[in-house]
Every structure is written in C-alpha cells, then in structure tokens.
Design a protein around this motif. Structure first.
Motif, PDB file in Angstrom:
ATOM      1  N   ALA A 286       0.874  -1.181   0.000  1.00 34.88           N
ATOM      2  CA  ALA A 286       0.000   0.000   0.000  1.00 34.88           C
ATOM      3  C   ALA A 286       0.908   1.227   0.000  1.00 34.88           C
ATOM      4  O   ALA A 286       1.785   1.347   0.864  1.00 34.88           O
ATOM      5  N   ASP A 287       0.723   2.116  -0.954  1.00 34.25           N
ATOM      6  CA  ASP A 287       1.495   3.359  -0.945  1.00 34.25           C
ATOM      7  C   ASP A 287       1.035   4.221   0.228  1.00 34.25           C
ATOM      8  O   ASP A 287      -0.172   4.464   0.392  1.00 34.25           O
ATOM      9  N   ILE A 288       1.968   4.666   1.052  1.00 38.05           N
ATOM     10  CA  ILE A 288       1.602   5.552   2.161  1.00 38.05           C
ATOM     11  C   ILE A 288       2.190   6.945   1.970  1.00 38.05           C
ATOM     12  O   ILE A 288       1.965   7.829   2.790  1.00 38.05           O
ATOM     13  N   VAL A 289       2.921   7.123   0.875  1.00 38.98           N
ATOM     14  CA  VAL A 289       3.418   8.436   0.469  1.00 38.98           C
ATOM     15  C   VAL A 289       2.698   8.806  -0.821  1.00 38.98           C
ATOM     16  O   VAL A 289       2.738   8.037  -1.791  1.00 38.98           O
ATOM     17  N   PRO A 290       1.995   9.957  -0.881  1.00 36.15           N
ATOM     18  CA  PRO A 290       1.302  10.337  -2.117  1.00 36.15           C
ATOM     19  C   PRO A 290       2.287  10.410  -3.292  1.00 36.15           C
ATOM     20  O   PRO A 290       3.387  10.961  -3.165  1.00 36.15           O
ATOM     21  N   THR A 291       1.930   9.823  -4.408  1.00 33.85           N
ATOM     22  CA  THR A 291       2.809   9.822  -5.567  1.00 33.85           C
ATOM     23  C   THR A 291       2.761  11.178  -6.271  1.00 33.85           C
ATOM     24  O   THR A 291       1.784  11.920  -6.173  1.00 33.85           O
ATOM     25  N   LEU A 292       3.821  11.469  -6.997  1.00 31.49           N
ATOM     26  CA  LEU A 292       3.871  12.734  -7.738  1.00 31.49           C
ATOM     27  C   LEU A 292       2.801  12.780  -8.822  1.00 31.49           C
ATOM     28  O   LEU A 292       2.214  13.830  -9.101  1.00 31.49           O
ATOM     29  N   SER A 293       2.517  11.633  -9.424  1.00 31.64           N
ATOM     30  CA  SER A 293       1.532  11.589 -10.509  1.00 31.64           C
ATOM     31  C   SER A 293       0.108  11.500  -9.998  1.00 31.64           C
ATOM     32  O   SER A 293      -0.839  11.828 -10.708  1.00 31.64           O
ATOM     33  N   GLY A 294      -0.051  11.006  -8.748  1.00 35.97           N
ATOM     34  CA  GLY A 294      -1.385  10.820  -8.203  1.00 35.97           C
ATOM     35  C   GLY A 294      -2.106   9.616  -8.755  1.00 35.97           C
ATOM     36  O   GLY A 294      -3.308   9.441  -8.522  1.00 35.97           O
ATOM     37  N   THR A 295      -1.412   8.750  -9.455  1.00 31.15           N
ATOM     38  CA  THR A 295      -2.022   7.557 -10.054  1.00 31.15           C
ATOM     39  C   THR A 295      -1.371   6.300  -9.469  1.00 31.15           C
ATOM     40  O   THR A 295      -0.282   6.346  -8.900  1.00 31.15           O
ATOM     41  N   PRO A 296      -2.042   5.134  -9.618  1.00 31.35           N
ATOM     42  CA  PRO A 296      -1.457   3.880  -9.120  1.00 31.35           C
ATOM     43  C   PRO A 296      -0.132   3.572  -9.809  1.00 31.35           C
ATOM     44  O   PRO A 296       0.121   3.997 -10.939  1.00 31.35           O
ATOM     45  N   ARG A 297       0.692   2.829  -9.096  1.00 30.98           N
ATOM     46  CA  ARG A 297       1.999   2.438  -9.631  1.00 30.98           C
ATOM     47  C   ARG A 297       2.062   0.919  -9.740  1.00 30.98           C
ATOM     48  O   ARG A 297       1.338   0.209  -9.035  1.00 30.98           O
ATOM     49  N   LEU A 298       2.934   0.427 -10.591  1.00 34.62           N
ATOM     50  CA  LEU A 298       3.082  -1.007 -10.796  1.00 34.62           C
ATOM     51  C   LEU A 298       4.353  -1.493 -10.117  1.00 34.62           C
ATOM     52  O   LEU A 298       5.452  -1.030 -10.424  1.00 34.62           O
ATOM     53  N   MET A 299       4.180  -2.457  -9.157  1.00 38.61           N
ATOM     54  CA  MET A 299       5.322  -3.114  -8.545  1.00 38.61           C
ATOM     55  C   MET A 299       5.565  -4.442  -9.259  1.00 38.61           C
ATOM     56  O   MET A 299       4.627  -5.251  -9.422  1.00 38.61           O
ATOM     57  N   GLN A 300       6.794  -4.663  -9.682  1.00 38.58           N
ATOM     58  CA  GLN A 300       7.162  -5.912 -10.329  1.00 38.58           C
ATOM     59  C   GLN A 300       8.061  -6.714  -9.403  1.00 38.58           C
ATOM     60  O   GLN A 300       8.992  -6.168  -8.792  1.00 38.58           O
ATOM     61  N   VAL A 301       7.772  -8.004  -9.274  1.00 39.81           N
ATOM     62  CA  VAL A 301       8.531  -8.892  -8.399  1.00 39.81           C
ATOM     63  C   VAL A 301       9.250  -9.927  -9.261  1.00 39.81           C
ATOM     64  O   VAL A 301       8.635 -10.590 -10.105  1.00 39.81           O
ATOM     65  N   PHE A 302      10.564 -10.037  -9.040  1.00 38.35           N
ATOM     66  CA  PHE A 302      11.383 -10.974  -9.810  1.00 38.35           C
ATOM     67  C   PHE A 302      12.016 -11.999  -8.869  1.00 38.35           C
ATOM     68  O   PHE A 302      12.383 -11.681  -7.735  1.00 38.35           O
ATOM     69  N   GLU A 303      12.126 -13.213  -9.381  1.00 40.86           N
ATOM     70  CA  GLU A 303      12.854 -14.262  -8.662  1.00 40.86           C
ATOM     71  C   GLU A 303      13.899 -14.831  -9.618  1.00 40.86           C
ATOM     72  O   GLU A 303      13.550 -15.385 -10.673  1.00 40.86           O
ATOM     73  N   SER A 304      15.162 -14.664  -9.229  1.00 38.77           N
ATOM     74  CA  SER A 304      16.275 -15.131 -10.062  1.00 38.77           C
ATOM     75  C   SER A 304      16.172 -14.600 -11.491  1.00 38.77           C
ATOM     76  O   SER A 304      16.412 -15.320 -12.475  1.00 38.77           O
ATOM     77  N   GLY A 305      15.769 -13.323 -11.615  1.00 38.89           N
ATOM     78  CA  GLY A 305      15.699 -12.680 -12.915  1.00 38.89           C
ATOM     79  C   GLY A 305      14.421 -12.938 -13.689  1.00 38.89           C
ATOM     80  O   GLY A 305      14.203 -12.335 -14.738  1.00 38.89           O
ATOM     81  N   GLN A 306      13.572 -13.836 -13.189  1.00 36.07           N
ATOM     82  CA  GLN A 306      12.315 -14.150 -13.867  1.00 36.07           C
ATOM     83  C   GLN A 306      11.154 -13.454 -13.158  1.00 36.07           C
ATOM     84  O   GLN A 306      11.141 -13.310 -11.939  1.00 36.07           O
ATOM     85  N   THR A 307      10.153 -13.016 -13.942  1.00 35.74           N
ATOM     86  CA  THR A 307       8.986 -12.352 -13.361  1.00 35.74           C
ATOM     87  C   THR A 307       8.233 -13.312 -12.450  1.00 35.74           C
ATOM     88  O   THR A 307       7.857 -14.423 -12.869  1.00 35.74           O
TER      89      THR A 307
END
Length: 449
Positions: A286-307
């Motif tokens: 959960a974002d707890i700092v307001p973003t500069l754009s004010g829109t949702p952001r995408l978090m990407q999670v990688f394991e050993s270089g793979q999505t």
C-alpha cells in the motif's frame, strides 16, 4: 521523500480499555498456580491455567531474578516423565485455527542450561525447540484445519533434557483468511516469517510497556508481526487509516501494520529453503506516500531474474501478491522494483512466509477414527472395538462409561490416539498401554469427570 515521522501516543488517566475476551480464543498460562485465571494487562485477554488441558507435568516458577512484566513467562509446565506429553484443545471440525506455543526457560530448574525437544501437532512433527539460553524467548505457530473434535499439541522428549512450555494459544480463523493456501486439510502452515516493514516499538494502551511487535488487539487473529528494524529499506509511516477492502481472498491485515512501509530503488526479500521444503508467500503493498503523478503504480517482483508477480499499488489501498500453490527451492530471493519512472521507487509494507507441513491424515478417514465423544454412552467399553485393527484414533470422552480400561486397547496395532477423559472408568491402565504411552507410541487422555 521526507524523513521518518514520529508517532506520538498521548497517555491519560482516562484510558480506553479493550474488550477482555475474543470469541473462540483460548489463552493458556502454562504452570499457573493459585488463581485459575486472570486478565493480562498487556493484551487485556483472559488467561487460564493449563489444568484440564493436560494430564501430566509439573508446575514450575522461573528464577525470580529473570521475572519481568510478561506474566506468561513467569511460570512453565515441565514434563520430566513420559516421552510424549500432550495438550488437548476442543475444536470444531472444518474450522481452521492458529495455534501458538511459546517458550522461555527462565532457569526454572537451576541448571542454567536449556533442553532440546520436539513439538508435534498430534502425530506430525511441527518444530524442534532449542533455545539459545535461559532468557531466550521463542514462539512457534501453525495454521491447521481441525479434522476431529480435538487438536493435540504434544511435547516429545528427544533425549536432550526435559521438555517444557510457557504458554499455548488457540485462535480460530475465518474461512476466507489465507484461503489461497488452505485448499486441503491434509496440509498445515507453519509460520516461517511475518514481518512488519518500517515498524518501530510502541507503547501499549495502558502506556506501561514498550512492545517490539504488533499482535492482538491490533490484529484480530492475534498474529505476531515482527518489526524489520530498518533492514529492508528506508522506513516511512502514516497516521491515515488503511483498511482492506471486502472480498475474497481476505487477509485481515491490521491497519497499523499497513501504516508503515519501506521504500527503495529495489527491495530484496530472501531466505533459505531446502529440497524437502515448500512455502507459501504473501507480499503486502500500500502506498503511504502520495505519488507525484497521483495515479497507481506497478510493482514488479522478480525471482532469479524471472517475473514472479505484479501488483498495482495505490495510495492507502491494499494489494497482495501471493502463491496459489506452494513453491520449492533451495534458496529464495525476491526482488521488488517499481515499473514507473518515479521518485518513490519500490514499496513494501509487510510480508509473510509459511512453510507447508504435510499431515499424516491419521484422523481424516472415517475408517481410521471413531469419535463417540459426548454421545450419551454408558456401561463398559464394548469389545467390538477390538476388531477394528485399522483404528488409529478413538475418542470416547465426555460419556458415562464405567468399569475398567480394557486390555484389548493395547493390542490394537495402529491405535495411536485415545481419549477416555470425563467418564467414570475405574482401575488401573493396562501395563502394555502404559508402556506405549511412556514410549511415545500412544497419546492417552484418561481423567475422571
């Protein structure tokens, strides 16, 4: 981004006290003597003596010099006799429970050394208990669906000292919590890690105790959330409430846990697995700092270089990435990055890792178990039971049975769990059955009404 803010807790004489009990909670102070129960001033829950939950063991006080505020760590129940000693909790079949065992030796025996012993859920190995020293506090949790009318937590001697326990807790869960990881009652989840990122110590409601972790009443199910001590990124917090939206799956994440987070260019979460180990993972955002754009952001999670997964993260809104099936590897290394070109970078509020325990299923098949508890039975135990050679579990508790414990119970080759408590049986337990109990081959509960 700004520096970490500070939480200020204003304590006054007019404190808001919490409800002293939570429906379905069982809180046991092992070794408690004198008063049969008390309301703990830290969590405001009612704790009871372990009398009635276990039929063996002796009550001991920890060294007076090692006693401190947490009352449950001032006494223990030790088990110098028998190989296996079991606590018995009443349960509702089909309900999932969180069971927690807590340990602090406290030099109760004056030996200045700690034992090593095993903790079992019924007949399945749950954990090996080995404390670093007499003041080391250790807790172990398991989440399991009840497939019988009782749940058994057993301490088993391994030849390295006397088993003991400080406290036991049973917490019923709702059906939707951790639903993705609980598709079968043939598996249980043992808590491997549960981390509250960006967190600091806090004062309890009565302003008397500085507590490093969050649990009840902040967490409705009394899960323990340990702080990360700034080891995953730059910590931030907010005073704005973050509430999980209704729906399934539901994770019942405490608002105070989600009100803290770490930010960084990349956030790494790693642990060591094994060829025989598998895990379920939950990453909570959960974002707890307001973003500069004010829109949702995408978090990407990688394991050993793979999505590994992706999550859309919005301001003050919770999203969770989780495993649907358990994953196995010798080493785990998850890296979280923001896919957006922003100053905020990656964010993570908390994460949970559970190790999967495959259960033996000794009480899941009707042919293997007979449960006639509270069935209005009277007279002697019938010898028809002697023909059930595949029987593993026999529960005849809370009836009006009379007479002696029949010798044929010691002859049944697969019988490992017997509950004859709360009857009017008389005489001694057959010698062969006593030996099986002493050797840890059979769990027997035998106590009068």
């Amino acid at each position: 981004m700004g520096r970490r803010g500070l939480f200020f807790l204003l304590c006054s004489a007019a404190l808001l006290f919490l409800v002293g009990a939570q429906t379905g909670f069982v809180s046991i102070d092992c070794g408690l003597t004198g008063s049969p129960s008390y309301v703990d001033e830290i969590d405001n829950l009612t704790y009871v003596s372990d009398d009635g939950f276990v039929d063996s063991g002796v009550n001991k006080q920890v060294d007076p010099e090692l006693k401190e505020g947490t009352k449950q760590y001032q006494t223990v129940r030790a088990f110098p006799n028998y190989t296996r000693n079991c606590y018995h909790f009443q349960a509702t079949i089909g309900v999932r429970y969180l069971v927690r065992a807590e340990f602090m030796h406290g030099n109760y025996d004056g030996l200045n050394s700690t034992p090593s012993f095993d903790l079992y859920l019924g007949v399945d190995l749950w954990d090996n208990i080995k404390l670093d020293n007499v003041t080391h506090r250790y807790w172990s949790e398991i989440i399991v669906e009840a497939d019988a009318s009782q749940i058994h937590a057993c301490l088993v001697r391994t030849g390295s000292g006397t088993p003991f326990v400080s406290s036991l807790k049973l917490r019923p869960l709702t059906d939707d919590v951790y639903a993705p990881a609980n598709s079968s009652n043939l598996f249980a989840l043992t808590t491997f890690r549960r981390v509250n990122l960006g967190a600091t110590e806090y004062l309890t409601e009565n302003c008397k105790y500085q507590i490093p972790h969050r649990r009840y009443p902040d967490d409705r199910f009394d899960r323990i959330w340990r702080p990360d001590y700034d080891s995953y990124g730059t910590p931030y917090n907010t005073s704005k409430k973050i509430v999980e939206s209704d729906g399934s799956p539901f994770f019942a994440l405490p608002s105070v846990v989600m009100q803290t987070a770490v930010y960084g260019r990349r956030i790494d979460v790693s642990w060591t697995g094994g060829v025989d180990s598998s895990f379920h993972v939950f990453l909570e955002f959960a974002d707890i700092v307001p973003t500069l754009s004010g829109t949702p952001r995408l978090m990407q999670v990688f394991e050993s270089g793979q999505t590994w997964g992706e999550a859309n993260v919005s301001y003050l809104s919770i999203n969770v990435i989780y495993t649907v099936t358990p994953t196995s590897a010798s080493q785990y290394s998850l890296s979280i990055l923001s896919a957006n070109d922003s100053d905020e970078g990656a964010v993570l509020n908390s994460f949970e890792v559970y190790q999967v325990l495959t259960l033996s299923g000794s009480t899941t098949d009707a042919a293997d178990g007979v449960d006639l508890s509270n069935g209005g039975l009277s007279g002697e135990i019938v010898d028809h039971i002697s023909k059930l050679n595949e029987l593993k579990t026999l529960n005849l508790s809370r009836n009006n049975l009379q007479g002696a414990v029949p010798p044929f119970l010691q002859e049944l080759p697969n019988l490992i769990n017997i509950d004859l408590s709360s009857n009017n049986l008389s005489g001694s337990i057959p010698t062969g059955l006593q030996e099986k109990v002493k050797n840890g081959e059979v769990m027997l509960r035998f106590a009068a009404v």
